[in-house]
Design an enzyme around this catalytic site. Structure first.
Site, PDB file in Angstrom:
ATOM      1  N   HIS A 110       0.807  -1.218   0.000  1.00 57.75           N
ATOM      2  CA  HIS A 110       0.000   0.000   0.000  1.00 57.75           C
ATOM      3  C   HIS A 110       0.840   1.269   0.000  1.00 57.75           C
ATOM      4  CE1 HIS A 110      -4.437   1.075   1.113  1.00 57.75           C
ATOM      5  NE2 HIS A 110      -3.998   1.778   0.088  1.00 57.75           N
ATOM      6  N   ASP A 151      -9.890  -0.436   3.758  1.00 58.26           N
ATOM      7  CA  ASP A 151      -8.743  -1.102   4.372  1.00 58.26           C
ATOM      8  C   ASP A 151      -9.144  -1.630   5.743  1.00 58.26           C
ATOM      9  OD1 ASP A 151      -6.084  -1.760   5.259  1.00 58.26           O
ATOM     10  OD2 ASP A 151      -5.284  -0.148   4.010  1.00 58.26           O
ATOM     11  N   HIS A 190      -6.940  -1.705   7.956  1.00 61.53           N
ATOM     12  CA  HIS A 190      -6.021  -0.937   8.786  1.00 61.53           C
ATOM     13  C   HIS A 190      -6.124   0.547   8.452  1.00 61.53           C
ATOM     14  CE1 HIS A 190      -4.428  -4.994   7.923  1.00 61.53           C
ATOM     15  NE2 HIS A 190      -4.141  -5.011   9.212  1.00 61.53           N
ATOM     16  N   ASP A 244      -3.459   2.753   8.312  1.00 59.49           N
ATOM     17  CA  ASP A 244      -2.284   3.255   7.576  1.00 59.49           C
ATOM     18  C   ASP A 244      -1.961   4.691   7.971  1.00 59.49           C
ATOM     19  OD1 ASP A 244      -2.300   0.796   6.387  1.00 59.49           O
ATOM     20  OD2 ASP A 244      -3.052   1.479   4.458  1.00 59.49           O
ATOM     21  N   HIS A 264       4.080   0.766   4.551  1.00 63.20           N
ATOM     22  CA  HIS A 264       2.693   0.631   4.084  1.00 63.20           C
ATOM     23  C   HIS A 264       1.689   0.962   5.187  1.00 63.20           C
ATOM     24  CE1 HIS A 264       1.938  -3.950   5.133  1.00 63.20           C
ATOM     25  NE2 HIS A 264       2.494  -3.294   6.133  1.00 63.20           N
ATOM     26  N   ASP A 307      -7.437  -1.713  -0.473  1.00 62.25           N
ATOM     27  CA  ASP A 307      -6.558  -2.764   0.046  1.00 62.25           C
ATOM     28  C   ASP A 307      -7.382  -4.044   0.138  1.00 62.25           C
ATOM     29  OD1 ASP A 307      -5.064  -4.519   1.711  1.00 62.25           O
ATOM     30  OD2 ASP A 307      -4.063  -2.825   2.661  1.00 62.25           O
ATOM     31  N   ASP A 324      -7.125  -6.534   1.812  1.00 61.41           N
ATOM     32  CA  ASP A 324      -7.360  -7.111   3.129  1.00 61.41           C
ATOM     33  C   ASP A 324      -8.600  -6.535   3.811  1.00 61.41           C
ATOM     34  OD1 ASP A 324      -6.657  -4.708   4.508  1.00 61.41           O
ATOM     35  OD2 ASP A 324      -4.604  -5.377   4.882  1.00 61.41           O
ATOM     36  N   GLU A 381      -1.894  -4.981  -2.184  1.00 61.50           N
ATOM     37  CA  GLU A 381      -1.618  -5.994  -1.165  1.00 61.50           C
ATOM     38  C   GLU A 381      -2.039  -7.406  -1.558  1.00 61.50           C
ATOM     39  OE1 GLU A 381       0.222  -5.505   1.461  1.00 61.50           O
ATOM     40  OE2 GLU A 381       0.220  -3.324   1.762  1.00 61.50           O
TER      41      GLU A 381
END
Length: 302
Positions: free
Chosen positions: A103, A126, A128, A130, A143, A229, A231, A274
């Site tokens: 990312h 995402d 997360h 980030d 990332h 992303d 994930d 990712e």
């Protein structure tokens, strides 16, 4: 600067894994292409031009540098190359579709869009945030700092002659699908005028409500970019990611969020990041990435 829903798509690969903690996402662009990306885009009635991969270093040939911001110089060099080509294709009227890679490449994508159109808004899908900074990151992996960097919150080390920070308007950031945040990221979110939606928010409010709110928040001049992303999708459906977190978007929810983005007509660019073929099952995640790109570009069941 709007990009027509029928604009030709410019595919740009950023085969970089220096920003991640696990190897393999550098093969993500190839896996997504192999899953039939160009043919799927053309089936939607859009032209597709593949500009190949930008040059990127590999860990075996690059110095780690400061452990708090690992490989930052090499990451910035790759992001500068991404920014150059994104700015060019955007100015030429293409819809940029950037394939990661980890990312951290988003700094280059956003910088290129800002160079072509001025700072804009970003819809960040995402698991997360980030939003770590070097002093708050538990890993030193860039990332996990890239959105903070794009907002000029990660420190002067992220500055470059290739961009002027911030490349995103701080008041035009929306994060969707969050379920794994570090304490430092929570602190940043507490001070940031962003709309942040956890998976619990999606459950309570509904996907349509959340996405419409996010789109309204990021709308405005310059650009609207979608940074996706993989994930953010539950690992049951996207096993080939380096930092999986259970409890993510279902297969249908992932398509719905991007269908809603497409219906809005606001987004002029997309990145899919990712994807890690080493951790995947028979390129299942690469195939999902192609399907999701199609939804973002306007594919419908009827």
């Amino acid at each position: 600067m709007s990009v027509a829903k029928t604009a030709s798509v410019a595919v740009i690969g950023a085969a970089l894994d220096l920003g991640a903690g696990r190897r393999g996402v550098d093969m993500g662009p190839s896996a997504i292409r192999y899953a039939g990306l160009a043919a799927r885009i053309r089936s939607l009635g859009r032209d597709c031009v593949d500009f190949g991969n930008v040059e990127a270093e590999v860990p075996e040939a690059a110095p780690v540098g400061d452990e708090r911001r690992r490989y930052l110089d090499e990451i910035k060099a790759t992001c500068a190359r991404v920014a150059e080509i994104v700015a060019r294709v955007r100015s030429d009227g293409y819809f940029p579709l950037v394939l990661g890679g980890d990312h951290s490449i988003a700094l280059g994508t956003l910088a290129g869009l800002a160079r072509a159109s001025g700072p804009g808004g970003v819809l960040w899908f995402d698991a997360h945030g980030d939003l770590n900074r070097p002093e708050s990151s538990p890993s030193g992996n860039v990332h996990g700092m890239v959105l903070a960097a794009a907002l000029d919150l990660a420190g002067p080390e992220f500055e470059s002659d290739a961009w002027e920070l911030p490349v995103v308007e701080p008041s035009r950031v929306a994060l969707v699908g969050l379920r794994s945040l570090d304490d430092g990221e929570r602190a940043v979110l507490g001070r940031l005028d962003a709309h942040a939606f956890t998976m619990s928010d999606l459950d309570l409010l509904g996907v349509e409500h959340v996405v419409q709110d996010a789109l309204e928040h990021v709308a405005g001049p310059g650009f609207v970019h979608v940074s996706f992303d993989l994930d953010v999708v539950d690992p049951e459906h996207a096993p080939g990611v380096g930092t999986p977190v259970r409890g993510g978007l279902s297969y249908r929810e992932a398509h719905l969020v991007l269908e809603l983005v497409a219906e809005s007509g606001l987004a002029g660019s997309l990145e899919l990041v990712e994807e890690n073929p080493i951790l995947d099952r028979g390129n299942e995640t690469g195939e999902l990435a192609v399907e999701l790109a199609a939804s973002a570009l306007g594919a419908r069941i009827l």
